[in-house]
Design a protein around this motif. Structure first.
Motif, mmCIF file in Angstrom:
data_model
loop_
_atom_site.group_PDB
_atom_site.id
_atom_site.type_symbol
_atom_site.label_atom_id
_atom_site.label_comp_id
_atom_site.label_asym_id
_atom_site.label_seq_id
_atom_site.Cartn_x
_atom_site.Cartn_y
_atom_site.Cartn_z
ATOM 1 N N THR A 170 -62.277 41.314 4.932
ATOM 2 C CA THR A 170 -60.933 40.802 4.657
ATOM 3 C C THR A 170 -59.916 41.201 5.716
ATOM 4 N N GLY A 171 -60.257 42.103 6.609
ATOM 5 C CA GLY A 171 -59.285 42.613 7.575
ATOM 6 C C GLY A 171 -59.252 41.808 8.862
ATOM 7 N N ARG A 172 -58.080 41.700 9.434
ATOM 8 C CA ARG A 172 -57.893 41.085 10.746
ATOM 9 C C ARG A 172 -56.920 41.949 11.544
ATOM 10 N N TYR A 173 -56.988 41.856 12.839
ATOM 11 C CA TYR A 173 -56.041 42.648 13.625
ATOM 12 C C TYR A 173 -55.717 41.946 14.931
ATOM 13 N N SER A 174 -54.588 42.294 15.477
ATOM 14 C CA SER A 174 -54.166 41.833 16.793
ATOM 15 C C SER A 174 -53.943 43.062 17.664
ATOM 16 N N ARG A 175 -54.068 42.883 18.961
ATOM 17 C CA ARG A 175 -53.866 44.009 19.879
ATOM 18 C C ARG A 175 -53.017 43.557 21.051
ATOM 19 N N LEU A 176 -52.194 44.477 21.531
ATOM 20 C CA LEU A 176 -51.304 44.198 22.648
ATOM 21 C C LEU A 176 -51.216 45.452 23.500
ATOM 22 N N TYR A 177 -51.405 45.299 24.793
ATOM 23 C CA TYR A 177 -51.323 46.455 25.690
ATOM 24 C C TYR A 177 -49.928 47.063 25.617
ATOM 25 N N ALA A 178 -49.881 48.387 25.456
ATOM 26 C CA ALA A 178 -48.597 49.090 25.380
ATOM 27 C C ALA A 178 -48.300 49.837 26.670
ATOM 28 N N ARG A 179 -49.206 50.699 27.111
ATOM 29 C CA ARG A 179 -48.963 51.517 28.301
ATOM 30 C C ARG A 179 -50.228 52.334 28.585
ATOM 31 N N HIS A 180 -50.221 53.045 29.713
ATOM 32 C CA HIS A 180 -51.225 54.055 30.015
ATOM 33 C C HIS A 180 -50.620 55.427 29.760
ATOM 34 N N GLU A 181 -51.420 56.326 29.236
ATOM 35 C CA GLU A 181 -50.947 57.692 29.036
ATOM 36 C C GLU A 181 -52.103 58.659 29.284
ATOM 37 N N PRO A 182 -51.810 59.958 29.553
ATOM 38 C CA PRO A 182 -52.870 60.912 29.926
ATOM 39 C C PRO A 182 -53.972 61.019 28.871
ATOM 40 N N MET A 183 -55.167 61.055 29.383
ATOM 41 C CA MET A 183 -56.329 61.221 28.514
ATOM 42 C C MET A 183 -56.529 62.709 28.224
ATOM 43 N N PRO A 184 -56.948 63.062 27.001
ATOM 44 C CA PRO A 184 -57.231 64.473 26.706
ATOM 45 C C PRO A 184 -58.209 65.069 27.710
ATOM 46 N N ALA A 185 -57.981 66.344 28.050
ATOM 47 C CA ALA A 185 -58.763 66.988 29.113
ATOM 48 C C ALA A 185 -60.252 66.966 28.832
ATOM 49 N N GLN A 186 -60.656 67.221 27.572
ATOM 50 C CA GLN A 186 -62.087 67.286 27.279
ATOM 51 C C GLN A 186 -62.766 65.936 27.479
ATOM 52 N N LEU A 187 -62.056 64.837 27.183
ATOM 53 C CA LEU A 187 -62.641 63.515 27.406
ATOM 54 C C LEU A 187 -62.711 63.196 28.893
ATOM 55 N N ALA A 188 -61.685 63.608 29.627
ATOM 56 C CA ALA A 188 -61.703 63.372 31.067
ATOM 57 C C ALA A 188 -62.861 64.113 31.727
ATOM 58 N N VAL A 189 -63.107 65.347 31.290
ATOM 59 C CA VAL A 189 -64.238 66.119 31.832
ATOM 60 C C VAL A 189 -65.554 65.426 31.527
ATOM 61 N N LYS A 190 -65.675 64.885 30.323
ATOM 62 C CA LYS A 190 -66.908 64.195 29.929
ATOM 63 C C LYS A 190 -67.148 62.967 30.801
ATOM 64 N N LEU A 191 -66.097 62.218 31.091
ATOM 65 C CA LEU A 191 -66.244 61.040 31.940
ATOM 66 C C LEU A 191 -66.657 61.429 33.358
ATOM 67 N N ARG A 192 -66.065 62.533 33.865
ATOM 68 C CA ARG A 192 -66.441 62.969 35.207
ATOM 69 C C ARG A 192 -67.909 63.385 35.259
ATOM 70 N N GLU A 193 -68.381 64.038 34.204
ATOM 71 C CA GLU A 193 -69.785 64.445 34.159
ATOM 72 C C GLU A 193 -70.707 63.234 34.110
ATOM 73 N N GLN A 194 -70.299 62.217 33.352
ATOM 74 C CA GLN A 194 -71.107 61.005 33.277
ATOM 75 C C GLN A 194 -71.152 60.296 34.626
ATOM 76 N N ALA A 195 -70.016 60.243 35.324
ATOM 77 C CA ALA A 195 -69.972 59.604 36.630
ATOM 78 C C ALA A 195 -70.830 60.350 37.639
ATOM 79 N N ALA A 196 -70.783 61.688 37.561
ATOM 80 C CA ALA A 196 -71.603 62.486 38.476
ATOM 81 C C ALA A 196 -73.084 62.270 38.212
ATOM 82 N N ALA A 197 -73.452 62.157 36.939
ATOM 83 C CA ALA A 197 -74.860 61.943 36.591
ATOM 84 C C ALA A 197 -75.345 60.588 37.093
ATOM 85 N N GLN A 198 -74.493 59.572 37.014
ATOM 86 C CA GLN A 198 -74.884 58.242 37.487
ATOM 87 C C GLN A 198 -75.061 58.218 38.998
ATOM 88 N N LYS A 199 -74.213 58.978 39.698
ATOM 89 C CA LYS A 199 -74.365 59.026 41.155
ATOM 90 C C LYS A 199 -75.636 59.733 41.557
#
Length: 742
Positions: free
Chosen positions: A713-742
């Motif tokens: 029954t649910g529907r939703y709409s989305r609209l870009y609002a802005r960019h804001e800093p990502m939490p440090a622990q998530l940023a570290v995880k992304l860097r580790e994933q990128a390093a592993a792929q390289k």
């Protein structure tokens, strides 16, 4: 045409069984002889089975699923009870009593709601198919509300009465409570199922129907439809239901004396009651409930098919009784309202686009005004869906043959009049939602609302050969389906298909493979992150090369400092003494901006920094524009190597429309996605709009999860609002994933 003049007063309970000739293409010379009916219901309710039963009853097929002159009723990927997934709008034209009925079978899966919306646009009335075993789901209630908002006439058919859990009376009451809203008395049965002997499991099969208005029994138990008087055992059951039905009809009657006469004990004329009933059905204020069950052994007509056909031909409106959608010129200038007139201006709309490997593109069109003939030149006006990869159209095209679809077959027709539907071949530019009009009088029809595709899937060509064909295959795919959006993301450099759900994705990729010979692989979808400096940094970019002849020499020193979110990139020149010649300062800026676009850490665009050029060196011979561009890029990379680089994630503003009972679950789920709930507000009876801001990385599968969370029954709409800093622990995880792929 006046409804009384059509003499439909006996339509509800009469035993008329006239059908179209087997194998003949149904045709109509007047809009009043056409009924356009869309079948709506959840997957597994029995829509396609009911269409086949109606085709069998009218003589369009000679046995279940087989066209009278060869072929099958439904295409291989459209038969729900065989493939368990109906994904396309399909048209089955039949004839009953001289009336052409266009049956539009819609998918029951929420992922293909675009096909459902197209069916609603092409139809003048809706037939809701409800399973007695499963009941009314949330998605069906939402479609019911959509039909109510535009005043579309609706009726219900209860199927699966052979199920051990089936209870027609209880299901009728549920339909009245859930779909009737404030007027449950507007949802009432016209017939009651007649049950045979009870089986050992306690279930009694349906063998016929009891007509409440005619007070007659229609018995199918012998293999033939036999009409007879009800037995004494039927009278108590009939009396209460009949009284409720008569009172419901009287409540909708324009004759204010009927209620007084009825309460005074007068026996009301059957023709009067049925006439009032049909008028109430046609204007969308009364919603009859019928029953349908499989045919008895040896019986050509399924139980309830004759009664349903008579309701469609007698109670549902003709195309002339429905308003034609507003039209303008292609430039947006308003035009006078059109009428459903075969002699009026040509105005048709493409409601479905398909590709045939032999014929090419085939367009299913609904004629709202005028008459369409083969091999004439028409004007194609676009629909304004550029954001989904569908360009606007404003061109003349010569159409090919006209045909009437029936399963895999296309039967040629000589014309298509206002109010009818037909398939048009060789419209190379027209897409779903486009308007066809006369080339000397171009028109643009107001489009219907299309759901926004919110589930992304990134794809890559499986091989070099597939890469060469992928672009053309994707363009054809989105031309067929306006609920799909094609995106070439410049930040992530991914090709992204935006779809309505997982089943929509599966069908799209399968069509690419089977229809267009393009094999693609789905890869993880990347969100467009950003990078920025977390602290001030200085660096020197040195690009010096000498390999004989003309060399390259450029040195620049820069200072980088972070700026507030949304500031972009600023470049400041503070060079003194001419250490960097004036003609090369723009080259340094160009190199810095180019490197910022490529990223300095994980390959995402750098934003919100100020770069100040403070010093540098040049050579009178070896310095050049290219050398200083390279030096500027090197300087930014060097600065990033010695500074903290923050990742910025996009945040979307969500508006989630959900039933009141799921508001708490939705808000809790949004909080678990690192969302900030901004507030709630009422959005109609029993509905609430929840507003929240949620990081886009957390809502990649929200289209699927919300459907599960809200039971469809649910529907939703989305609209870009802005960019804001990502939490440090998530940023570290992304860097580790990128390093592993390289």
């Amino acid at each position: 045409m006046d409804r009384e003049a059509r003499h439909v007063g006996n339509a509800v309970d009469r035993t008329h069984t006239q059908a179209g000739a087997a194998g003949r293409v149904p045709a109509a010379d007047r809009p009043d002889d056409i009924r356009n009916v869309v079948l709506v219901g959840h997957s597994g309710a029995g829509k396609t089975t009911l269409v086949e039963a109606l085709a069998l009853a009218t003589g369009a097929v000679n046995r279940a699923g087989h066209v009278a002159d060869g072929g099958t009723v439904s295409d291989h990927d459209e038969i729900e009870h065989r493939q368990q997934r109906s994904v396309q709008l399909s048209l089955v034209p039949v004839e009953w009593g001289g009336i052409k009925i266009n049956l539009l079978d819609t998918p029951g899966y929420a992922d293909f709601v675009g096909e459902l919306r197209a069916g609603l646009r092409a139809a003048d009335a809706a037939l809701f198919v409800v399973s007695a075993a499963d009941g009314v789901d949330g998605a069906t209630r939402m479609v019911w509300d959509e039909c109510a908002a535009v005043g579309m006439p609706r009726a219900m058919v209860v199927t699966h009465l052979e199920s051990a859990r089936a209870d027609f009376e209880q299901m009728t009451a549920v339909c009245g409570q859930t779909l009737g809203g404030d007027s449950p008395e507007s949802v009432l049965p016209l017939y009651l199922p007649l049950h045979g002997e009870q089986a050992p499991d306690g279930h009694a099969p349906v063998t016929g129907l009891i007509g409440l208005l005619s007070q007659r029994v229609y018995d199918y138990s012998s293999g033939q439809r036999v009409e007879r008087d009800p037995g004494p055992e039927h009278l108590p059951l009939m009396e209460e239901a009949r009284n409720r039905l008569i009172e419901g009809i009287i409540a909708e009657s324009e004759d204010e004396t009927l209620m007084e006469r009825y309460l005074g004990g007068e026996e009301l004329d059957l023709k009067t009651l049925v006439g009032d009933l049909e008028r109430a059905v046609a204007r969308g204020s009364f919603h009859p409930v019928l029953a349908a069950a499989p045919a008895a052994d040896g019986c050509k007509q399924g139980i309830g098919t004759v009664e349903l056909l008579e309701l469609i031909t007698g109670g549902f409106p003709t195309p002339t009784e429905r308003e034609v959608p507003p039209v303008t010129t292609p430039q947006g200038k308003p035009r006078a309202p059109l009428a459903c007139d075969p002699d009026g201006p040509l105005a048709a709309e493409v409601v479905k686009t398909a590709s045939d490997p032999y014929v090419g593109r085939i367009s299913l069109v609904r004629l709202f005004s005028g008459t369409l003939r083969p091999d004439e030149t028409v004007h194609v006006s676009g629909h304004g869906l550029q954001d989904r990869g569908h360009e606007d159209h404003d061109v003349d095209e010569r159409i090919g043959a006209l045909s009437s679809p029936f399963g895999k077959q296309q039967r040629s027709v000589t014309r298509c009049i206002a109010g009818d539907l037909a398939c048009v071949a060789k419209l190379g530019r027209a897409e779903t939602g486009d308007t066809l009009s006369a080339k000397d009088d171009p028109l643009l029809m107001a489009p219907w609302v299309m759901p926004d595709p919110l589930l992304p899937v990134a794809i890559e060509a499986h091989s070099k050969a597939d890469e060469d064909k992928m672009s053309q295959g994707l363009s054809r795919l989105v031309a067929e389906d306006p609920t799909m959006r094609l995106e070439q993301n410049p930040d992530t450099r991914q090709v992204v298909l935006w779809c309505l759900g997982e089943a929509h994705v599966d069908v799209a990729l399968e069509r690419l493979r089977s229809r267009y010979g393009v094999q693609v692989d789905a890869v993880p979808h990347k969100v467009s992150l950003r990078e920025t400096f977390g602290e001030r940094a200085t660096a020197r970019g040195r690009h010096v090369k000498q390999s004989g002849g003309h060399g390259q020499y450029a040195i620049c020193e820069i200072e980088v400092e972070p700026l507030p979110v949304g500031s972009g990139i600023e470049f400041v020149d503070k060079v003194v003494g001419g250490s960097v010649p004036r003609q090369f300062i723009p080259s340094v800026e160009k190199g810095v901006r180019a490197q910022a676009a490529r990223g300095v850490a994980l390959g995402y665009q750098v934003v919100d920094i100020r770069v100040t050029l403070t010093d540098g060196k040049a050579h009178s011979v070896d310095s050049s524009d290219a050398a200083f561009q390279t030096a500027g890029a090197l300087a930014l990379r060097e600065a990033a190597a010695d500074a903290r680089i923050h990742l910025l994630e996009p945040v979307a503003e969500l508006g989630v429309l959900v039933s009141d009972e799921y508001v708490g679950s939705v808000m809790s789920d949004l909080s678990g996605r690192r969302g900030r709930v901004l507030g709630t507000e009422p959005a109609g009876p029993g509905r609430t709009l929840v507003r929240a801001e949620v990081p886009e990385i957390e809502i990649g599968r929200y289209a699927v999860d919300l459907r599960s969370l809200s039971h469809g029954t649910g529907r939703y709409s989305r609209l870009y609002a802005r960019h804001e800093p990502m939490p440090a622990q998530l940023a570290v995880k992304l860097r580790e994933q990128a390093a592993a792929q390289k």
